[in-house]
Design an enzyme around this catalytic site. Structure first.
Site, PDB file in Angstrom:
ATOM      1  N   GLU A   3     -37.829 -32.053 -67.395  1.00  0.00           N
ATOM      2  CA  GLU A   3     -39.190 -32.556 -67.231  1.00  0.00           C
ATOM      3  C   GLU A   3     -40.032 -31.533 -66.479  1.00  0.00           C
ATOM      4  O   GLU A   3     -39.627 -31.052 -65.439  1.00  0.00           O
ATOM      5  CB  GLU A   3     -39.126 -33.882 -66.453  1.00  0.00           C
ATOM      6  CG  GLU A   3     -40.424 -34.621 -66.415  1.00  0.00           C
ATOM      7  CD  GLU A   3     -41.061 -34.716 -67.788  1.00  0.00           C
ATOM      8  OE1 GLU A   3     -40.536 -35.446 -68.636  1.00  0.00           O
ATOM      9  OE2 GLU A   3     -42.069 -34.020 -68.035  1.00  0.00           O
TER      10      GLU A   3
ATOM     11  N   LYS B 174     -35.544 -24.740 -66.744  1.00  0.00           N
ATOM     12  CA  LYS B 174     -36.188 -25.638 -65.780  1.00  0.00           C
ATOM     13  C   LYS B 174     -36.150 -25.017 -64.377  1.00  0.00           C
ATOM     14  O   LYS B 174     -37.169 -24.953 -63.675  1.00  0.00           O
ATOM     15  CB  LYS B 174     -35.472 -26.992 -65.805  1.00  0.00           C
ATOM     16  CG  LYS B 174     -35.829 -27.931 -64.699  1.00  0.00           C
ATOM     17  CD  LYS B 174     -37.264 -28.432 -64.792  1.00  0.00           C
ATOM     18  CE  LYS B 174     -37.622 -29.154 -63.534  1.00  0.00           C
ATOM     19  NZ  LYS B 174     -38.678 -30.061 -63.587  1.00  0.00           N
TER      20      LYS B 174
ATOM     21  N   CYS C 296     -39.055 -30.520 -55.784  1.00  0.00           N
ATOM     22  CA  CYS C 296     -38.418 -29.607 -56.742  1.00  0.00           C
ATOM     23  C   CYS C 296     -38.298 -28.152 -56.308  1.00  0.00           C
ATOM     24  O   CYS C 296     -37.223 -27.567 -56.424  1.00  0.00           O
ATOM     25  CB  CYS C 296     -39.191 -29.649 -58.050  1.00  0.00           C
ATOM     26  SG  CYS C 296     -38.997 -31.219 -58.883  1.00  0.00           S
TER      27      CYS C 296
HETATM   28  C1  UDX Z   1     -43.508 -28.946 -59.664  1.00  0.00           C
HETATM   29  C2  UDX Z   1     -43.773 -28.230 -60.996  1.00  0.00           C
HETATM   30  O1  UDX Z   1     -45.150 -27.815 -61.043  1.00  0.00           O
HETATM   31  C3  UDX Z   1     -43.437 -29.145 -62.163  1.00  0.00           C
HETATM   32  O2  UDX Z   1     -43.568 -28.434 -63.407  1.00  0.00           O
HETATM   33  C4  UDX Z   1     -42.008 -29.637 -62.026  1.00  0.00           C
HETATM   34  O3  UDX Z   1     -41.690 -30.550 -63.064  1.00  0.00           O
HETATM   35  C5  UDX Z   1     -41.794 -30.307 -60.673  1.00  0.00           C
HETATM   36  O4  UDX Z   1     -42.173 -29.405 -59.617  1.00  0.00           O
HETATM   37  P1  UDX Z   1     -44.819 -30.763 -58.214  1.00  0.00           P
HETATM   38  O5  UDX Z   1     -43.757 -30.524 -57.193  1.00  0.00           O
HETATM   39  O6  UDX Z   1     -45.175 -32.159 -58.570  1.00  0.00           O
HETATM   40  O7  UDX Z   1     -44.418 -30.047 -59.594  1.00  0.00           O
HETATM   41  O8  UDX Z   1     -46.164 -30.081 -57.691  1.00  0.00           O
HETATM   42  P2  UDX Z   1     -46.920 -28.689 -57.877  1.00  0.00           P
HETATM   43  O9  UDX Z   1     -48.297 -28.967 -58.318  1.00  0.00           O
HETATM   44  O10 UDX Z   1     -46.146 -27.726 -58.663  1.00  0.00           O
HETATM   45  O11 UDX Z   1     -47.023 -28.196 -56.359  1.00  0.00           O
HETATM   46  C6  UDX Z   1     -45.878 -27.891 -55.572  1.00  0.00           C
HETATM   47  C7  UDX Z   1     -46.290 -27.433 -54.208  1.00  0.00           C
HETATM   48  O12 UDX Z   1     -46.908 -26.146 -54.246  1.00  0.00           O
HETATM   49  C8  UDX Z   1     -47.297 -28.360 -53.514  1.00  0.00           C
HETATM   50  O13 UDX Z   1     -46.969 -28.503 -52.159  1.00  0.00           O
HETATM   51  C9  UDX Z   1     -48.605 -27.643 -53.693  1.00  0.00           C
HETATM   52  O14 UDX Z   1     -49.544 -27.986 -52.715  1.00  0.00           O
HETATM   53  C10 UDX Z   1     -48.167 -26.196 -53.568  1.00  0.00           C
HETATM   54  N1  UDX Z   1     -49.072 -25.245 -54.230  1.00  0.00           N
HETATM   55  C11 UDX Z   1     -49.250 -25.284 -55.581  1.00  0.00           C
HETATM   56  C12 UDX Z   1     -49.736 -24.303 -53.467  1.00  0.00           C
HETATM   57  O15 UDX Z   1     -49.583 -24.245 -52.249  1.00  0.00           O
HETATM   58  N2  UDX Z   1     -50.572 -23.418 -54.094  1.00  0.00           N
HETATM   59  C13 UDX Z   1     -50.769 -23.430 -55.448  1.00  0.00           C
HETATM   60  O16 UDX Z   1     -51.539 -22.582 -55.944  1.00  0.00           O
HETATM   61  C14 UDX Z   1     -50.090 -24.395 -56.216  1.00  0.00           C
END
Ligand code: UDX
Length: 446
Positions: A144, A203, A259
């Site tokens: 996913e 993944k 993740c």
């Molecule tokens: C992530 C992956 O994006 C997704 O494809 C996978 O299925 C699960 O893990 P998620 O953990 O829900 O998703 O959030 P994501 O939007 O990826 O952000 C992860 C972390 O990185 C957050 O704490 C976010 O604030 C941080 N982040 C993200 C940053 O600090 N800067 C960015 O530019 C992007």
């Protein structure tokens, strides 16, 4: 699963869990009580629930009736024994496989939805075949990629769906069955099929690459603060290069979520286990840099507050690991709070979606101090202005949009002077806030 049910009305989808309370919540008439907060989810559940989407605790019955079984259980980082702190704990996956094998009376396709180390499908297949009384099982990997907060849109308009399976005749047939499910709403050319191992490793790799981008820009943010460069300007300048792209270049107090860290540590563990030390070290650095960023932010606060936060009130805006979710797993806020508490600060936390019990549970889990001390030193407020009233400083940890809309003049007047703001997400207008009298620190800016 709710989106599959929504888009495929002729397929009966039953979501099962042994946790009765959770299933009761999923069945609650009041859709605001669903156990997961996710924009758009309640509309999907409303459309499909009772039609072809069901939530139940009758695990064995659902397995017995199904042609396809998705395993979507938690695979946390192991906190004991071999691989402690690195490897994925596959206990729940194995229990599921054993249960499927025990209950099944007809051939089934078993789909790994949980994020798993490479070659887990092989273990699942071995268990199924050993326990399965001659029934034919086909194991597929279907990782996913949705992100929290945008999950429904990510599922409706997925960049790609990945399905890994055996490349023999039966394997390809099983792959096709799952392709047909997704083809109800996604164009065929975005459904990628591979062998099982490529799918499983993709993944981990996708999350490692995304996290690596955040750590890369965060590494630069420290350099920006020393040199006078502006990290947002740099992100903009390099992101305009289409080879680099603009996504995941937002500098922050550090990434969190269930993740990124878990999957990278898992990747590191796998690399070590094959003796690939350089590969392991390379990826581990992404997590180390993230820890450094959280520590660096905490130290900035202490330094700015005249080298001590002992007895000082610091308001923390945001506890979720990112906006639009109530998920707090591995949130940077937890670690910043823990650091400041060790320096004997008094914290007042406000998050629009996270409940007090969760905040205390996150701190208790770290085991840094007693549960009583956590409750003594940390107060949780439902009103942001109350949280900031009388504070020496404000630490902004999650990029909730409402934070930008606050009456910052009112906030300033209610705080101790000099009033500090530490913007861990670079969402506030630095000049505007400074003009009100605040001393503001942003990530990667002088
Ligand atoms: C992530 C992956 O994006 C997704 O494809 C996978 O299925 C699960 O893990 P998620 O953990 O829900 O998703 O959030 P994501 O939007 O990826 O952000 C992860 C972390 O990185 C957050 O704490 C976010 O604030 C941080 N982040 C993200 C940053 O600090 N800067 C960015 O530019 C992007």
């Amino acid at each position: 699963m709710a989106v599959i049910a929504q888009k495929c009305p002729e397929i009966k989808v039953t979501v099962v869990d042994i946790n009765k309370e959770r299933i009761t919540d999923w069945n609650d008439d009041d859709l605001d009580k669903l156990p997961v907060y996710e924009p758009g989810l309640k509309e999907v559940v409303e459309e499909a629930r009772g039609r072809n989407l069901f939530f139940s605790t009758e695990v064995d019955k659902a397995i017995d009736e199904a042609e396809m079984v998705f395993i979507s259980v938690n695979t946390p980082t192991k906190n004991y024994g071999l691989g402690k702190g690195m490897a994925a704990d596959l206990k729940y996956v194995e229990l599921c496989a054993r249960n499927i094998a025990k209950v099944a009376k007809t051939n089934k396709i078993v789909v790994e939805k949980s994020t798993l180390p490479v070659r887990t499908a092989e273990s699942i297949k071995t268990i199924l075949d050993a326990e399965g009384k001659g029934i034919q099982f086909k194991v597929l990997s279907n990782p996913e990629f949705l992100a929290e907060g945008t999950a429904i849109n990510d599922l409706h308009n997925a960049d790609r769906v990945l399905i890994g399976g055996d490349q023999d005749e039966d394997g390809l047939k099983a792959i096709q069955c799952l392709v047909d499910v997704y083809a109800h709403w996604l164009p065929k050319d975005c459904i990628i099929t591979t062998n099982v191992w490529s799918s499983e490793l993709s993944k981990l790799t996708a999350n490692a690459f995304l996290a690596q981008r955040v750590s890369s820009i965060n590494a630069l943010s420290a350099l920006c603060e020393e040199t006078g460069a502006d990290v947002d300007e740099i992100a903009n300048a390099i992101g305009a290069d289409r080879r680099i792209g603009s996504k995941f270049l937002k500098s922050s107090v550090g990434f969190g979520g269930s993740c990124f860290q878990k999957d990278i540590l898992n990747l590191v563990y796998i690399a070590h286990s094959y003796g690939l030390e350089e590969v392991a070290d390379y990826w581990e650095q992404v997590v180390k840099l993230n820890d450094y960023q959280k520590r660096r932010f905490s130290e900035k606060i202490i330094k700015a507050l005249f080298n001590t936060v002992n007895g000082k009130k610091i308001a923390m805006l945001g506890w979720a690991f990112k906006k639009d979710t109530n998920d707090t797993r591995e949130s940077a806020a937890i670690y910043v709070a823990d650091y400041l508490l060790s320096e004997q600060a008094e914290l007042v936390v406000y998050d629009p979606k996270v409940k007090a019990e969760q905040i205390y549970a996150d701190l208790d889990y770290l085991n840094t101090r007693s549960e009583e001390e956590n409750r003594q030193l940390v107060t949780v407020k439902n009103d942001p202005y109350e949280a900031m009233h009388g504070a020496h400083g404000i630490a902004l940890l999650t990029e909730w949009e409402e934070f930008v809309m606050y009456d910052w003049d009112k906030v300033y007047n209610s705080m101790k002077k000099p009033a500090f703001v530490f913007d861990g997400r670079n969402i506030l207008d630095k000049e505007l806030i400074a003009d009100l009298g605040f001393r503001i620190y942003s990530i990667g800016k002088c």
